[in-house]
Design a protein around this motif. Sequence first.
Motif, PDB file in Angstrom:
ATOM      1  N   LEU A 107      30.785  53.668  33.689  1.00 28.55           N
ATOM      2  CA  LEU A 107      30.414  52.285  34.005  1.00 28.55           C
ATOM      3  C   LEU A 107      31.445  51.271  33.541  1.00 28.55           C
ATOM      4  N   ASP A 108      32.119  51.540  32.420  1.00 37.60           N
ATOM      5  CA  ASP A 108      33.108  50.558  31.955  1.00 37.60           C
ATOM      6  C   ASP A 108      34.399  50.615  32.774  1.00 37.60           C
ATOM      7  N   TYR A 109      34.472  51.515  33.729  1.00 38.59           N
ATOM      8  CA  TYR A 109      35.558  51.478  34.710  1.00 38.59           C
ATOM      9  C   TYR A 109      35.051  50.865  36.014  1.00 38.59           C
ATOM     10  N   ILE A 110      33.812  51.206  36.374  1.00 44.66           N
ATOM     11  CA  ILE A 110      33.271  50.755  37.662  1.00 44.66           C
ATOM     12  C   ILE A 110      33.046  49.241  37.662  1.00 44.66           C
ATOM     13  N   VAL A 111      32.368  48.716  36.636  1.00 46.53           N
ATOM     14  CA  VAL A 111      31.958  47.305  36.695  1.00 46.53           C
ATOM     15  C   VAL A 111      33.062  46.331  36.260  1.00 46.53           C
ATOM     16  N   PRO A 112      33.435  46.295  34.963  1.00 47.95           N
ATOM     17  CA  PRO A 112      34.449  45.285  34.604  1.00 47.95           C
ATOM     18  C   PRO A 112      35.811  45.608  35.205  1.00 47.95           C
ATOM     19  N   GLY A 113      36.091  46.876  35.417  1.00 53.11           N
ATOM     20  CA  GLY A 113      37.394  47.278  35.938  1.00 53.11           C
ATOM     21  C   GLY A 113      37.587  46.842  37.378  1.00 53.11           C
ATOM     22  N   LEU A 114      36.768  47.392  38.269  1.00 51.03           N
ATOM     23  CA  LEU A 114      36.964  47.097  39.687  1.00 51.03           C
ATOM     24  C   LEU A 114      36.764  45.607  39.969  1.00 51.03           C
ATOM     25  N   LEU A 115      35.758  44.981  39.315  1.00 51.39           N
ATOM     26  CA  LEU A 115      35.548  43.537  39.522  1.00 51.39           C
ATOM     27  C   LEU A 115      36.725  42.730  38.988  1.00 51.39           C
ATOM     28  N   GLY A 116      37.268  43.158  37.850  1.00 47.23           N
ATOM     29  CA  GLY A 116      38.414  42.453  37.268  1.00 47.23           C
ATOM     30  C   GLY A 116      39.632  42.514  38.176  1.00 47.23           C
ATOM     31  N   PHE A 117      39.878  43.679  38.765  1.00 47.82           N
ATOM     32  CA  PHE A 117      41.028  43.787  39.668  1.00 47.82           C
ATOM     33  C   PHE A 117      40.834  42.925  40.906  1.00 47.82           C
ATOM     34  N   LEU A 118      39.604  42.896  41.427  1.00 48.35           N
ATOM     35  CA  LEU A 118      39.344  42.042  42.593  1.00 48.35           C
ATOM     36  C   LEU A 118      39.526  40.574  42.213  1.00 48.35           C
ATOM     37  N   ALA A 119      39.025  40.177  41.039  1.00 41.57           N
ATOM     38  CA  ALA A 119      39.167  38.790  40.594  1.00 41.57           C
ATOM     39  C   ALA A 119      40.648  38.450  40.414  1.00 41.57           C
ATOM     40  N   GLY A 120      41.384  39.362  39.784  1.00 45.60           N
ATOM     41  CA  GLY A 120      42.814  39.132  39.581  1.00 45.60           C
ATOM     42  C   GLY A 120      43.548  38.991  40.904  1.00 45.60           C
ATOM     43  N   ALA A 121      43.170  39.829  41.870  1.00 52.17           N
ATOM     44  CA  ALA A 121      43.813  39.772  43.190  1.00 52.17           C
ATOM     45  C   ALA A 121      43.515  38.439  43.876  1.00 52.17           C
ATOM     46  N   ALA A 122      42.268  37.950  43.721  1.00 55.86           N
ATOM     47  CA  ALA A 122      41.906  36.667  44.322  1.00 55.86           C
ATOM     48  C   ALA A 122      42.722  35.543  43.683  1.00 55.86           C
ATOM     49  N   ILE A 123      42.780  35.540  42.350  1.00 54.05           N
ATOM     50  CA  ILE A 123      43.524  34.482  41.657  1.00 54.05           C
ATOM     51  C   ILE A 123      44.997  34.530  42.054  1.00 54.05           C
ATOM     52  N   TYR A 124      45.543  35.734  42.148  1.00 49.63           N
ATOM     53  CA  TYR A 124      46.949  35.861  42.528  1.00 49.63           C
ATOM     54  C   TYR A 124      47.180  35.332  43.942  1.00 49.63           C
ATOM     55  N   GLY A 125      46.334  35.755  44.869  1.00 44.24           N
ATOM     56  CA  GLY A 125      46.506  35.337  46.266  1.00 44.24           C
ATOM     57  C   GLY A 125      46.372  33.835  46.444  1.00 44.24           C
ATOM     58  N   LEU A 126      45.493  33.221  45.630  1.00 44.60           N
ATOM     59  CA  LEU A 126      45.257  31.783  45.769  1.00 44.60           C
ATOM     60  C   LEU A 126      46.347  30.949  45.084  1.00 44.60           C
ATOM     61  N   THR A 127      47.098  31.550  44.163  1.00 44.59           N
ATOM     62  CA  THR A 127      48.164  30.806  43.478  1.00 44.59           C
ATOM     63  C   THR A 127      49.546  31.304  43.887  1.00 44.59           C
ATOM     64  N   TYR A 128      49.582  32.278  44.788  1.00 49.09           N
ATOM     65  CA  TYR A 128      50.843  32.908  45.209  1.00 49.09           C
ATOM     66  C   TYR A 128      51.940  31.908  45.536  1.00 49.09           C
ATOM     67  N   GLN A 129      51.582  30.923  46.367  1.00 49.36           N
ATOM     68  CA  GLN A 129      52.575  29.987  46.885  1.00 49.36           C
ATOM     69  C   GLN A 129      53.227  29.160  45.776  1.00 49.36           C
TER      70      GLN A 129
END
Lengths: 186, 181
Positions: A107-129
Motif C-alpha cells: 500500500l505504501d507504494y500504491i497510494v502515496p507513490g503512484l499518486l505522488g508521481f501523478l501529482a509531480g507530473a501534473a506540476i511539471y507539465g503545468l510549469t514546464y514552459q
Amino acid sequence: MMNYIVALILGVFFGFALNKAGLTKYHKIVNVFRFTDMAVLQFMMTALVVSMSGLYILRGLGLVTFPVVPATYIVGNLLGGLIFGVGMALSGYCPGTCAAGAGEGKLDYIVPGLLGFLAGAAIYGLTYQQVFPAISAIANYGNVVMPDLWNLNPYLMVLLFALMSLFLFYMIDRAGWQRKDMLKDE
Amino acid sequence: MKFILNYLHKEVWSPYVAGILLGLVGIAAVWISNSLLGASGAFENLVGLIGKAVAPAAFDNMYFNFIMPPGITTSVILIVGIFFGGMIGAASSGTLKWGAKDTANSDHQWKRIFGPQTWKRWLVAFVGAIVLEYAAGIAGGCTSGLAISGGMLLAPAAFLFIAGMFASGIVTALIIYGKRY
C-alpha cells in the motif's frame, strides 16, 4: 498493436529484475546512500556494462540503429539528478521501482507513490514552459554520445567502462567499500 | 535445472545476476522496437489524460498538447508491464503482499528509524514521489529512462544525472538519518 505487446513484455522482465534485485524495498534504495548495501549501484553498473557492450557490438555489426539519444544539457541533467537524489532518499522509490512495488501489493507504494508521481507530473507539465526551455538551453550539446562528442573509439570507451565497473565491484565486494550496517545490530 | 528453479524462487538475487537481466532487457528494447526503457514519462502521459478530463482549460498548454500528449502510450504499457513484473517476481518467491496486513508501512528499517505511523511514511513518500517526478522532468528522464537508457548509449547526460543523484542522495540520507547514518 505489436508495439504494445513488446512494451508489455519488456516491462514485465524489467519489473521482475527490479523485484529480484530487491529494489522494490525502501531500505535497499536508501542504503546505497549510506554505503551499507551497494546493490543499487552493482545492479545499475552491471546492466550498463551488459547493454552497452551488446548495443555497440550489434551496431558495429550493422544489426541495430540507435534510437534518439537522451539529450545532454549540462545544468539541467545535473540539477535534475541533484533534485532526484533527494526524492529517492526520502521515499525509497524510483518511478520504475515504485510501479513494481505497487504490483507486489504494498500500500505504501500504491497510494502515496503512484499518486505522488501523478501529482509531480501534473506540476511539471503545468510549469514546464516557465522552467524547462531556460534550463535546457544552457550548455546544450543535443542528442550526443561521448565517443562522437570527444572523437574517441567507442569500443575502447565501452572496454574502459567495463574495467572501471569491475574495479568498483572488486572494491565493494572485497575491499570494504561497503560499510557494516549498525542498524542491523540495534 | 534444479538450481535454476531454486534460484527463481529466491526472494533477492545477486545484484549482478539481476543486472545482467536488466541489461538484456535494455538491448531487447533497442533491437526489437528501436525504443528505450523509461518509467517517468508514463505518469506524464497518464496525468495529461486525467487533467484534460477534469480541468481541460488548465491542461490546454504547450506541454500537454505537443511535448507529452496524453494517452495510453507504449510508455504507459511498459509501466503496466513493470507492475506485473513486480507482481510475478514477488509471487515467485512467495512474498506477494496483496491483501496482507501491515503493508501501509512496509519497510522494517523505515519503522525502526521513523516509527510505525502510516501517515508519516505516506506523507514523506508522497512528497518524495512529487520531487522525483519533477526532477525527472528537468533532467530528461529518471533512473531507467536516463541513467540506464542514456548510459548504455554513452550519453553524457546519463552520467551527469547519476553523479547528481548520488551526491544529493548521500547528503539527504546523512541529514535525515543523523546519528544513525
